[in-house]
Scaffold this active site. Sequence first.
Site, PDB file in Angstrom:
ATOM      1  N   ARG A 170       0.823  -1.241   0.216  1.00 35.75           N
ATOM      2  CA  ARG A 170      -0.055   0.146   0.031  1.00 35.75           C
ATOM      3  C   ARG A 170       0.905   1.333  -0.123  1.00 35.75           C
ATOM      4  NH1 ARG A 170      -1.943  -3.573  -1.089  1.00 35.75           N
ATOM      5  NH2 ARG A 170      -4.026  -4.646  -0.203  1.00 35.75           N
ATOM      6  N   SER A 218     -10.252   0.864   3.449  1.00 34.70           N
ATOM      7  CA  SER A 218      -9.477   0.542   4.644  1.00 34.70           C
ATOM      8  C   SER A 218      -9.091   1.743   5.251  1.00 34.70           C
ATOM      9  CB  SER A 218      -8.231  -0.353   4.279  1.00 34.70           C
ATOM     10  OG  SER A 218      -8.868  -1.696   3.816  1.00 34.70           O
ATOM     11  N   GLU A 288      -4.010   4.263   6.277  1.00 35.94           N
ATOM     12  CA  GLU A 288      -3.895   3.998   4.574  1.00 35.94           C
ATOM     13  C   GLU A 288      -4.562   5.142   4.171  1.00 35.94           C
ATOM     14  OE1 GLU A 288      -4.892  -0.192   3.394  1.00 35.94           O
ATOM     15  OE2 GLU A 288      -5.803   0.739   1.658  1.00 35.94           O
TER      16      GLU A 288
HETATM   17  C1  LIG Z   1     -15.560   0.270  -0.972  1.00 39.12           C
HETATM   18  C2  LIG Z   1     -14.408   0.379  -1.127  1.00 39.12           C
HETATM   19  C3  LIG Z   1     -13.468  -0.774  -1.370  1.00 39.12           C
HETATM   20  C4  LIG Z   1     -11.886  -0.576  -1.366  1.00 39.12           C
HETATM   21  N1  LIG Z   1     -11.339  -1.848  -1.463  1.00 39.12           N
HETATM   22  C5  LIG Z   1      -9.805  -1.894  -1.668  1.00 39.12           C
HETATM   23  C6  LIG Z   1      -9.045  -2.882  -1.695  1.00 39.12           C
HETATM   24  O1  LIG Z   1      -9.535  -3.902  -1.835  1.00 39.12           O
HETATM   25  N2  LIG Z   1      -7.860  -2.508  -1.724  1.00 39.12           N
HETATM   26  C7  LIG Z   1      -7.223  -1.487  -1.846  1.00 39.12           C
HETATM   27  O2  LIG Z   1      -6.036  -1.057  -2.078  1.00 39.12           O
HETATM   28  N3  LIG Z   1      -7.937  -0.327  -1.715  1.00 39.12           N
HETATM   29  C8  LIG Z   1      -9.006  -0.376  -1.752  1.00 39.12           C
HETATM   30  N4  LIG Z   1     -10.158   0.660  -1.610  1.00 39.12           N
HETATM   31  C9  LIG Z   1      -9.405   2.185  -1.611  1.00 39.12           C
HETATM   32  C10 LIG Z   1      -9.329   2.712  -2.632  1.00 39.12           C
HETATM   33  O3  LIG Z   1     -10.243   1.962  -3.606  1.00 39.12           O
HETATM   34  C11 LIG Z   1      -7.907   2.529  -3.260  1.00 39.12           C
HETATM   35  O4  LIG Z   1      -6.905   3.083  -2.388  1.00 39.12           O
HETATM   36  C12 LIG Z   1      -7.764   3.218  -4.785  1.00 39.12           C
HETATM   37  O5  LIG Z   1      -6.561   2.753  -5.327  1.00 39.12           O
HETATM   38  C13 LIG Z   1      -7.954   4.849  -4.874  1.00 39.12           C
HETATM   39  O6  LIG Z   1      -8.188   5.199  -5.821  1.00 39.12           O
HETATM   40  P1  LIG Z   1      -8.607   6.505  -6.544  1.00 39.12           P
HETATM   41  O7  LIG Z   1      -8.649   6.879  -7.865  1.00 39.12           O
HETATM   42  O8  LIG Z   1     -10.075   6.675  -5.762  1.00 39.12           O
HETATM   43  O9  LIG Z   1      -7.784   7.645  -5.660  1.00 39.12           O
HETATM   44  P2  LIG Z   1      -8.034   8.639  -4.669  1.00 39.12           P
HETATM   45  O10 LIG Z   1      -8.830   8.260  -3.551  1.00 39.12           O
HETATM   46  O11 LIG Z   1      -8.628   9.775  -5.282  1.00 39.12           O
HETATM   47  O12 LIG Z   1      -6.618   9.227  -4.205  1.00 39.12           O
HETATM   48  C14 LIG Z   1      -5.941   8.268  -3.185  1.00 39.12           C
HETATM   49  C15 LIG Z   1      -4.421   8.760  -3.170  1.00 39.12           C
HETATM   50  O13 LIG Z   1      -3.959   8.846  -4.595  1.00 39.12           O
HETATM   51  C16 LIG Z   1      -3.646  10.033  -5.017  1.00 39.12           C
HETATM   52  N5  LIG Z   1      -3.714  10.074  -6.223  1.00 39.12           N
HETATM   53  C17 LIG Z   1      -4.942   9.865  -7.029  1.00 39.12           C
HETATM   54  N6  LIG Z   1      -4.768  10.025  -8.329  1.00 39.12           N
HETATM   55  C18 LIG Z   1      -3.564  10.254  -8.590  1.00 39.12           C
HETATM   56  C19 LIG Z   1      -2.449  10.486  -9.649  1.00 39.12           C
HETATM   57  N7  LIG Z   1      -2.881  10.615 -11.013  1.00 39.12           N
HETATM   58  N8  LIG Z   1      -1.417  10.732  -9.582  1.00 39.12           N
HETATM   59  C20 LIG Z   1      -0.733  10.956  -8.351  1.00 39.12           C
HETATM   60  N9  LIG Z   1      -1.474  10.553  -7.193  1.00 39.12           N
HETATM   61  C21 LIG Z   1      -2.702  10.223  -7.365  1.00 39.12           C
HETATM   62  C22 LIG Z   1      -4.166  11.094  -4.367  1.00 39.12           C
HETATM   63  O14 LIG Z   1      -3.630  12.450  -4.133  1.00 39.12           O
HETATM   64  C23 LIG Z   1      -4.256  10.292  -3.036  1.00 39.12           C
HETATM   65  O15 LIG Z   1      -3.310  10.497  -1.968  1.00 39.12           O
HETATM   66  C24 LIG Z   1     -11.589   0.594  -1.413  1.00 39.12           C
HETATM   67  C25 LIG Z   1     -12.178   1.663  -1.173  1.00 39.12           C
HETATM   68  C26 LIG Z   1     -13.577   1.583  -1.067  1.00 39.12           C
HETATM   69  C27 LIG Z   1     -14.185   2.759  -0.878  1.00 39.12           C
END
Ligand SMILES: Cc1cc2nc3c(=O)[nH]c(=O)nc-3n(C[C@H](O)[C@H](O)[C@H](O)COP(=O)(O)OP(=O)(O)OC[C@H]3O[C@@H](n4cnc5c(N)ncnc54)[C@H](O)[C@@H]3O)c2cc1C
Length: 293
Positions: A170, A218, A288
């Site tokens: 992570r 998480s 996280e």
């Molecule tokens: C219901 C649910 C289930 C989930 N299950 C999992 C799971 O099984 N495993 C897991 O690992 N995570 C899980 N997550 C967490 C989340 O989905 C992941 O961390 C996902 O990768 C976040 O992607 P995002 O595009 O929404 O990023 P965001 O939430 O928008 O951003 C997350 C981080 O990444 C940065 N970021 C976003 N885009 C960029 C970019 N283009 N360049 C640089 N930095 C960037 C942001 O600044 C922030 O620090 C879950 C979340 C939810 C709500």
Amino acid sequence: MVKIKDIEKVEDVSLRDFCTIRIGGYAKHIFFPKNEEEVIVLYREALNKGKKVVPLGLGSNIIFSDGVLTHFFIHSKNLKNLSIKQVGDNFYLDMGAGVSFKQIIEVVKKYNLEGFENLSGIPATIGGAVCMNAGAYGSEIMDIVERVYWVSEEGDSIEYSKEDISYSYRYSQFQEGGFIYRVIIKLKKSKKDIKSLIKQHLLDRNKKQPLDLPTSGSTYKNPLPHYAGQLLEKHGFKGKRVGDIGFSEKHANFLVNYGNAKFEDLLKLLEEAEKVIFDKEGIELQREVRIVE
Ligand SMILES: Cc1cc2nc3c(=O)[nH]c(=O)nc-3n(C[C@H](O)[C@H](O)[C@H](O)COP(=O)(O)OP(=O)(O)OC[C@H]3O[C@@H](n4cnc5c(N)ncnc54)[C@H](O)[C@@H]3O)c2cc1C
């Protein structure tokens, strides 16, 4: 050279609409660049103005504080191009940062590709997933990443091959700053029934995760060999609420918003959980979820 005034943006908007847990105040500006050049212009402008830059994807692992945030938020919604190149049994997916896991799953199903099935159901953009090194069921996105194209905080564009990227559970170096604007992943034609594997994962997620309420996924990383959810449950945090924010009844490591959750209450709950787990177990929980204030 592109001018900042020509880049798509919104002003004075509620940040609740940009995160899945639906908590937070207002953003002064959110920019939606449509290519690498616009991302560079935004970073140079932010540097000139002494502004912090916050990249945004689906907002599924991010929580904003209340009040007005004047950072340069850079959202990847206009970076959604996806192209596929086949070389023998290997398929290379070349994507803009804003391509969602849902879009990737469509390609995976169409060509019956393996390597991505364990990640299905994670709500993510590919940019956010690489930043977080998102993972599930023993796989993580970095297993299949080939190249990452990134703009630094100084506005320089850099191309990384996987071997040059520092990452762990992570974590990736991209959490330290800068913006991922393009990612290439490699998948393989499979003999397995990939569609049914995806279906199983989605059913399992549905059973274990509180998908009926706004959540940010998480909250804590698992302090292996322990699981954050089990530790929270053991010490009475499963279902515990402060105001409208709580650790879910269904999965203790997931925060849920019961209606009109306040950031202040969320911090109280996190601080209490972290103190109790440290005092009782000697374990320092690592967040996280990314908090932006
Ligand atoms: C219901 C649910 C289930 C989930 N299950 C999992 C799971 O099984 N495993 C897991 O690992 N995570 C899980 N997550 C967490 C989340 O989905 C992941 O961390 C996902 O990768 C976040 O992607 P995002 O595009 O929404 O990023 P965001 O939430 O928008 O951003 C997350 C981080 O990444 C940065 N970021 C976003 N885009 C960029 C970019 N283009 N360049 C640089 N930095 C960037 C942001 O600044 C922030 O620090 C879950 C979340 C939810 C709500």
